[in-house]
Motif scaffolding. Structure first.
Motif, PDB file in Angstrom:
ATOM      1  N   GLY A  68       0.843  -1.188   0.000  1.00  0.00           N
ATOM      2  CA  GLY A  68       0.000   0.000   0.000  1.00  0.00           C
ATOM      3  C   GLY A  68       0.878   1.237   0.000  1.00  0.00           C
ATOM      4  N   TYR A  69       0.251   2.398  -0.016  1.00  0.00           N
ATOM      5  CA  TYR A  69       0.996   3.652  -0.027  1.00  0.00           C
ATOM      6  C   TYR A  69       0.488   4.570   1.073  1.00  0.00           C
ATOM      7  N   ARG A  70       1.386   5.408   1.558  1.00  0.00           N
ATOM      8  CA  ARG A  70       1.039   6.429   2.541  1.00  0.00           C
ATOM      9  C   ARG A  70       1.807   7.680   2.183  1.00  0.00           C
ATOM     10  N   PHE A  71       1.204   8.834   2.394  1.00  0.00           N
ATOM     11  CA  PHE A  71       1.883  10.093   2.136  1.00  0.00           C
ATOM     12  C   PHE A  71       2.370  10.673   3.449  1.00  0.00           C
ATOM     13  N   GLU A  72       3.638  11.038   3.475  1.00  0.00           N
ATOM     14  CA  GLU A  72       4.232  11.667   4.655  1.00  0.00           C
ATOM     15  C   GLU A  72       3.779  13.128   4.734  1.00  0.00           C
ATOM     16  N   ASP A  73       4.104  13.777   5.855  1.00  0.00           N
ATOM     17  CA  ASP A  73       3.725  15.188   6.045  1.00  0.00           C
ATOM     18  C   ASP A  73       4.381  16.101   5.022  1.00  0.00           C
ATOM     19  N   ASP A  74       5.604  15.744   4.588  1.00  0.00           N
ATOM     20  CA  ASP A  74       6.301  16.581   3.610  1.00  0.00           C
ATOM     21  C   ASP A  74       5.881  16.266   2.173  1.00  0.00           C
ATOM     22  N   GLY A  75       4.915  15.344   1.976  1.00  0.00           N
ATOM     23  CA  GLY A  75       4.385  15.055   0.653  1.00  0.00           C
ATOM     24  C   GLY A  75       5.024  13.877  -0.052  1.00  0.00           C
ATOM     25  N   THR A  76       6.013  13.230   0.572  1.00  0.00           N
ATOM     26  CA  THR A  76       6.653  12.078  -0.071  1.00  0.00           C
ATOM     27  C   THR A  76       5.757  10.851   0.056  1.00  0.00           C
ATOM     28  N   LYS A  77       5.794  10.016  -0.971  1.00  0.00           N
ATOM     29  CA  LYS A  77       4.991   8.804  -1.029  1.00  0.00           C
ATOM     30  C   LYS A  77       5.832   7.633  -0.543  1.00  0.00           C
ATOM     31  N   VAL A  78       5.320   6.872   0.414  1.00  0.00           N
ATOM     32  CA  VAL A  78       6.058   5.775   1.018  1.00  0.00           C
ATOM     33  C   VAL A  78       5.273   4.481   0.840  1.00  0.00           C
ATOM     34  N   ARG A  79       5.968   3.399   0.440  1.00  0.00           N
ATOM     35  CA  ARG A  79       5.326   2.090   0.340  1.00  0.00           C
ATOM     36  C   ARG A  79       5.229   1.481   1.732  1.00  0.00           C
ATOM     37  N   ILE A  80       4.076   0.866   2.035  1.00  0.00           N
ATOM     38  CA  ILE A  80       3.879   0.215   3.327  1.00  0.00           C
ATOM     39  C   ILE A  80       3.364  -1.204   3.114  1.00  0.00           C
ATOM     40  N   SER A  81       3.578  -2.038   4.118  1.00  0.00           N
ATOM     41  CA  SER A  81       3.074  -3.404   4.092  1.00  0.00           C
ATOM     42  C   SER A  81       1.642  -3.396   4.608  1.00  0.00           C
ATOM     43  N   ARG A  82       0.728  -4.000   3.865  1.00  0.00           N
ATOM     44  CA  ARG A  82      -0.668  -4.065   4.296  1.00  0.00           C
ATOM     45  C   ARG A  82      -0.840  -5.041   5.452  1.00  0.00           C
ATOM     46  N   ARG A  83       0.063  -6.016   5.580  1.00  0.00           N
ATOM     47  CA  ARG A  83      -0.062  -7.023   6.625  1.00  0.00           C
ATOM     48  C   ARG A  83       0.334  -6.470   7.989  1.00  0.00           C
TER      49      ARG A  83
END
Length: 101
Positions: free
Chosen positions: A81-96
């Motif tokens: 999945g994806y999450r956006f940090e406060d500074d606007g960068t896109k980070v990949r995350i594990s859904r599990r």
């Protein structure tokens, strides 16, 4: 494409189901990835007598469709999945687990 080069993946479908390996190359236009030690094929190379080369059979990895692999985390398959940090960068995350990849 959520799978990137260098990711550790597990094969979830096909003849190599259950195999794990590192992504050597990602081909986003074709929606395929090359995983080391998975989907091995034999390629016959023609001899070139002018250059002094003999014919040979080379075993190499062929691309596998990205839908047939999943990101491996602690030896188990996980979705990305994806999450956006406060500074606007896109980070990949594990859904599990919810951890950053």
């Amino acid at each position: 494409m959520k799978i990137k080069s260098g990711d550790e993946v597990i094969v979830i479908a096909g003849k190599d189901k259950g195999a794990t390996g590192k992504v050597v190359k990602a081909l986003p236009k074709e929606q395929r990835v090359v995983v080391e030690g998975v989907n091995l094929i034999k390629k016959h190379k023609k001899a070139n007598p002018a250059a002094g080369q003999q014919g040979e059979v080379v075993t190499k990895e062929a691309p596998i469709h990205v839908s047939n692999v999943a990101l491996a985390e602690d030896g188990k398959a996980t979705r990305v999945g994806y999450r956006f940090e406060d500074d606007g960068t896109k980070v990949r995350i594990s859904r599990r687990t919810g951890k950053d990849i």
